[in-house]
Every structure is written in structure tokens, then in C-alpha cells.
Write a protein that holds these residues in place. Structure first.
Motif, short mmCIF file in Angstrom:
data_model
loop_
_atom_site.label_atom_id
_atom_site.label_comp_id
_atom_site.label_asym_id
_atom_site.label_seq_id
_atom_site.Cartn_x
_atom_site.Cartn_y
_atom_site.Cartn_z
N ALA A 80 -15.27 -14.95 -27.19
CA ALA A 80 -15.38 -14.31 -25.88
C ALA A 80 -16.56 -14.81 -25.06
CB ALA A 80 -15.44 -12.80 -26.04
N PRO A 81 -17.74 -15.12 -25.67
CA PRO A 81 -18.86 -15.61 -24.84
C PRO A 81 -18.50 -16.85 -24.03
CG PRO A 81 -19.66 -14.99 -27.01
CD PRO A 81 -18.17 -14.92 -27.08
N LEU A 82 -17.68 -17.72 -24.60
CA LEU A 82 -17.28 -18.92 -23.86
C LEU A 82 -16.23 -18.59 -22.81
CD1 LEU A 82 -17.88 -21.98 -23.82
CD2 LEU A 82 -15.88 -22.28 -25.26
N LEU A 83 -15.32 -17.67 -23.15
CA LEU A 83 -14.27 -17.29 -22.22
C LEU A 83 -14.83 -16.58 -20.99
CD1 LEU A 83 -11.58 -15.98 -24.75
CD2 LEU A 83 -11.75 -18.25 -23.74
N ALA A 84 -16.03 -16.01 -21.13
CA ALA A 84 -16.65 -15.28 -20.02
C ALA A 84 -17.45 -16.20 -19.11
CB ALA A 84 -17.56 -14.18 -20.57
N GLY A 85 -17.32 -17.52 -19.29
CA GLY A 85 -18.10 -18.45 -18.49
C GLY A 85 -17.90 -18.29 -16.99
N GLY A 86 -16.68 -17.94 -16.58
CA GLY A 86 -16.43 -17.74 -15.16
C GLY A 86 -17.22 -16.57 -14.59
N LEU A 87 -17.44 -15.54 -15.40
CA LEU A 87 -18.23 -14.40 -14.95
C LEU A 87 -19.69 -14.80 -14.75
CD1 LEU A 87 -16.64 -11.80 -17.37
CD2 LEU A 87 -16.45 -11.78 -14.87
N TYR A 88 -20.20 -15.68 -15.62
CA TYR A 88 -21.57 -16.17 -15.44
C TYR A 88 -21.67 -16.97 -14.13
CZ TYR A 88 -21.33 -15.41 -20.53
OH TYR A 88 -21.11 -14.90 -21.77
N GLU A 89 -20.63 -17.74 -13.84
CA GLU A 89 -20.63 -18.53 -12.61
C GLU A 89 -20.61 -17.62 -11.38
OE1 GLU A 89 -20.43 -21.89 -10.04
OE2 GLU A 89 -21.19 -21.52 -12.07
N ILE A 90 -19.88 -16.54 -11.44
CA ILE A 90 -19.87 -15.59 -10.32
C ILE A 90 -21.26 -15.04 -10.09
CG2 ILE A 90 -19.01 -13.34 -9.56
CD1 ILE A 90 -16.39 -13.97 -11.02
N SER A 91 -21.94 -14.64 -11.17
CA SER A 91 -23.30 -14.12 -11.03
C SER A 91 -24.26 -15.19 -10.53
CB SER A 91 -23.79 -13.57 -12.38
OG SER A 91 -23.11 -12.38 -12.73
N ARG A 92 -24.10 -16.41 -11.00
CA ARG A 92 -24.96 -17.50 -10.55
C ARG A 92 -24.80 -17.71 -9.05
NH1 ARG A 92 -25.33 -22.69 -9.17
NH2 ARG A 92 -23.06 -22.81 -8.92
N ARG A 93 -23.58 -17.67 -8.57
CA ARG A 93 -23.35 -17.86 -7.13
C ARG A 93 -23.88 -16.68 -6.33
NH1 ARG A 93 -17.57 -20.94 -6.10
NH2 ARG A 93 -17.88 -22.63 -7.61
N LEU A 94 -23.77 -15.48 -6.86
CA LEU A 94 -24.30 -14.31 -6.16
C LEU A 94 -25.81 -14.41 -5.98
CD1 LEU A 94 -22.20 -11.39 -7.69
CD2 LEU A 94 -22.20 -12.16 -5.31
N GLU A 95 -26.48 -14.98 -6.98
CA GLU A 95 -27.93 -15.19 -6.85
C GLU A 95 -28.26 -16.08 -5.67
OE1 GLU A 95 -29.66 -16.75 -10.36
OE2 GLU A 95 -29.63 -14.85 -11.44
N ASN A 96 -27.36 -17.00 -5.36
CA ASN A 96 -27.55 -17.92 -4.24
C ASN A 96 -26.92 -17.41 -2.94
OD1 ASN A 96 -28.88 -19.79 -5.94
ND2 ASN A 96 -26.90 -20.61 -6.62
N GLY A 97 -26.51 -16.13 -2.96
CA GLY A 97 -25.93 -15.55 -1.76
C GLY A 97 -24.51 -15.98 -1.47
N GLN A 98 -23.79 -16.42 -2.50
CA GLN A 98 -22.43 -16.91 -2.31
C GLN A 98 -21.43 -16.00 -3.00
OE1 GLN A 98 -22.87 -20.69 -4.27
NE2 GLN A 98 -23.49 -21.76 -2.41
N LYS A 99 -20.32 -15.75 -2.32
CA LYS A 99 -19.19 -15.07 -2.94
C LYS A 99 -18.38 -16.09 -3.75
CE LYS A 99 -19.34 -10.77 -1.27
NZ LYS A 99 -19.18 -9.53 -2.06
N SER A 100 -17.54 -15.60 -4.62
CA SER A 100 -16.75 -16.51 -5.44
C SER A 100 -15.36 -15.94 -5.66
CB SER A 100 -17.42 -16.76 -6.79
OG SER A 100 -16.66 -17.61 -7.61
N THR A 101 -14.36 -16.78 -5.54
CA THR A 101 -13.02 -16.40 -5.92
C THR A 101 -12.83 -16.65 -7.42
OG1 THR A 101 -12.12 -18.61 -5.51
CG2 THR A 101 -12.17 -17.06 -3.64
N PHE A 102 -11.74 -16.15 -7.97
CA PHE A 102 -11.46 -16.39 -9.38
C PHE A 102 -11.31 -17.88 -9.64
CE2 PHE A 102 -8.31 -17.12 -12.74
CZ PHE A 102 -8.93 -16.50 -13.81
N ILE A 103 -10.54 -18.57 -8.81
CA ILE A 103 -10.34 -20.00 -9.00
C ILE A 103 -11.65 -20.75 -8.82
CG2 ILE A 103 -9.14 -22.05 -8.13
CD1 ILE A 103 -7.35 -20.09 -9.65
N GLY A 104 -12.44 -20.34 -7.82
CA GLY A 104 -13.71 -21.01 -7.59
C GLY A 104 -14.67 -20.86 -8.75
N SER A 105 -14.61 -19.72 -9.44
CA SER A 105 -15.53 -19.51 -10.56
C SER A 105 -15.22 -20.43 -11.73
CB SER A 105 -15.46 -18.05 -11.01
OG SER A 105 -14.20 -17.76 -11.60
N LEU A 106 -13.97 -20.90 -11.82
CA LEU A 106 -13.60 -21.80 -12.91
C LEU A 106 -14.27 -23.16 -12.79
CD1 LEU A 106 -9.77 -21.06 -13.12
CD2 LEU A 106 -11.58 -20.14 -14.58
#
Length: 258
Positions: A80-106
């Protein structure tokens, strides 16, 4: 050109410093994870829905074989930690003030795809090893248990011998889960965030755990408790709980690694 490449490799493989945090920080990570989930709910809950569907599919196809059901569900959460990589990407983008779609997080996984693949193979090895260990324990210690899950639970409840099997199984599984947790608690978000090698990411994760034993025990217990809650809701609770834990893991990484 060769000198430049060499210096880049050294810079990428330099292990980052880790911080020590207080025992209560895991609750701050959960709060930050909840804020990320609320800030980007559609993409986050999409991941949670996929986790829930995977859990339900495992239940549907493995329900009549208790051993396979238990191994499949536990193995699924080992990776599961690897499968959750897209969630980490969403949080990383939020730190930079960016929204993310599901596809974009991949897309985050493409930045360090080879090293992430190596970590995925390692986690796959742990999952396969756990299946083999479980099969051996059931075959050696309880060869007469019926494969049906309800029958398996009934046998374990009634027989002292089978309760001993359950205790051994939990002990072995707990040790392996603790090892996987220590290897991945910050390594996956680190690989998504920086051009590091998988060896550097794993060493950093182990050092972070070593420097924060009490907070990591609190965090590990929190992850287990929330995951168990997801199980008790027939996996439907994972729709919210897995994105919450994924986003919180990103904030754990940011808190623990400089």
C-alpha cells in the motif's frame, strides 16, 4: 561531461538529514492530511475508492478460502505505501499551491520511475515471502483446518492448538509489517520528491525511524488502528481513511526529513 555526471550522482545519493520530533506529532500529520483531503477531495477520494474496491474484490474472490483471504488482504497492505504514491503527489502539489486531478497525480511517479520500480519489486518480494510463510505455517501447524474463512475462524476459536497458530502467525506477520513500515515510512514520498536512489531512500527511512522510535510507534499504531477500522466497515471506510493516511504520510516525510 563525465565529471558533471559523477557530481550529480553523488549529490543525488547523499542521504538527507533527519529530524527528531515529539511523540504527539503523528496527530499533527493526521490533521494536515485531513486538510489536504478537504482541499482536493475528488482526486483523493478516488484513490480511497480504488483501495476499497480492491479490498472488496479480494473478499469476493477469496472468501471461501480463509488462508488466501488473509494472505491477500495483508499482502495488499504491505504494498500500500507504494500504491499511495499519487496521494503523496497531491500533497506535494498542494504545498506549491497547485490543485491536482487524479490523472495528474499519477504523473509524479514518472520523475523517479526506475527507483520506484525497484522499491516496488522489493515490496512485491515481501508480499510473496509473506504468502509462502503463511502457507507453511498453516500447512505445518494446522493441516486439518478447512479452507472456508468462517470455518477457519471457528476452528481457531475452539482449538488451543489453532490459537497457538494464530499467535505465531500474528507474531511473524507483525515483525514483517514492522520491517516494511520502517523501510517505507518516508522512502516512497522521498523518491517522489527528490532524485534519490532507492538505497538512499531506504537508509533515510531507517534513520528516521531510529531517531524517532516513540513517534514512529505512535504513528504505526495509528495506521494499524485506522486500517483495522476500514476492515470492520467491509472496506468502505477505506474510501476516506486511506487518503487520510496517505496525505498524512507525506507530512510525516516533510516533518522528519530535511
Amino acid at each position: 561531461m563525465s565529471v558533471e555526471t559523477s557530481s550529480t550522482t553523488e549529490r543525488n545519493d547523499a542521504a538527507p538529514a533527519v529530524r527528531s520530533v515529539g511523540a504527539g506529532r503523528p496527530f499533527a500529520w493526521l490533521a494536515a492530511g485531513w486538510r489536504d483531503l478537504c482541499a482536493n477531495p475528488i482526486a483523493s477520494l478516488a484513490y480511497g475508492l480504488l483501495f476499497a474496491i480492491a479490498g472488496d474484490l479480494i473478499t469476493i474472490f477469496a472468501w471461501r478460502n480463509g488462508q488466501i483471504f488473509i494472505v491477500a488482504t495483508s499482502g495488499f497492505f504491505l504494498v500500500a505505501p507504494l500504491l499511495a504514491g499519487g496521494l503523496y503527489e497531491i500533497s506535494r502539489r498542494l504545498e506549491n499551491g497547485q490543485k491536482s486531478t487524479f490523472i495528474g497525480s499519477l504523473a509524479g511517479g514518472r520523475r523517479n520511475a526506475i527507483e520506484l520500480a525497484k522499491l516496488g519489486l522489493l515490496l512485491g518480494f515481501f508480499g510473496l515471502a509473506w504468502e509462502r510463510i503463511s502457507s507453511f505455517l498453516f500447512a505445518f501447524l494446522a493441516p486439518g483446518i478447512a479452507p472456508d474463512l468462517l470455518a477457519l475462524l471457528a476452528e481457531i476459536h475452539l482449538s488451543v492448538e489453532h490459537r497457538d497458530l494464530l499467535l505465531i502467525w500474528i507474531l511473524v506477520g507483525g515483525i514483517q509489517a514492522l520491517l516494511v513500515f520502517s523501510l517505507t515510512v518516508v522512502s516512497v514520498p522521498l523518491l517522489l520528491d527528490r532524485p534519490a536512489s532507492v538505497g538512499t531512500a531506504i537508509r533515510t527511512s531507517l534513520r528516521a525511524v531510529d531517531a524517532n522510535l516513540v513517534p514512529m510507534l505512535v504513528w504505526g499504531a495509528t495506521v494499524v488502528a485506522l486500517t483495522a477500522l476500514g476492515f470492520l466497515t467491509l472496506f468502505f471506510g477505506l474510501v476516506v481513511l486511506m487518503p487520510l493516511l496517505g496525505h498524512a504520510t507525506w507530512h510525516a516525510y516533510r516533518d522528519l526529513v530535511e
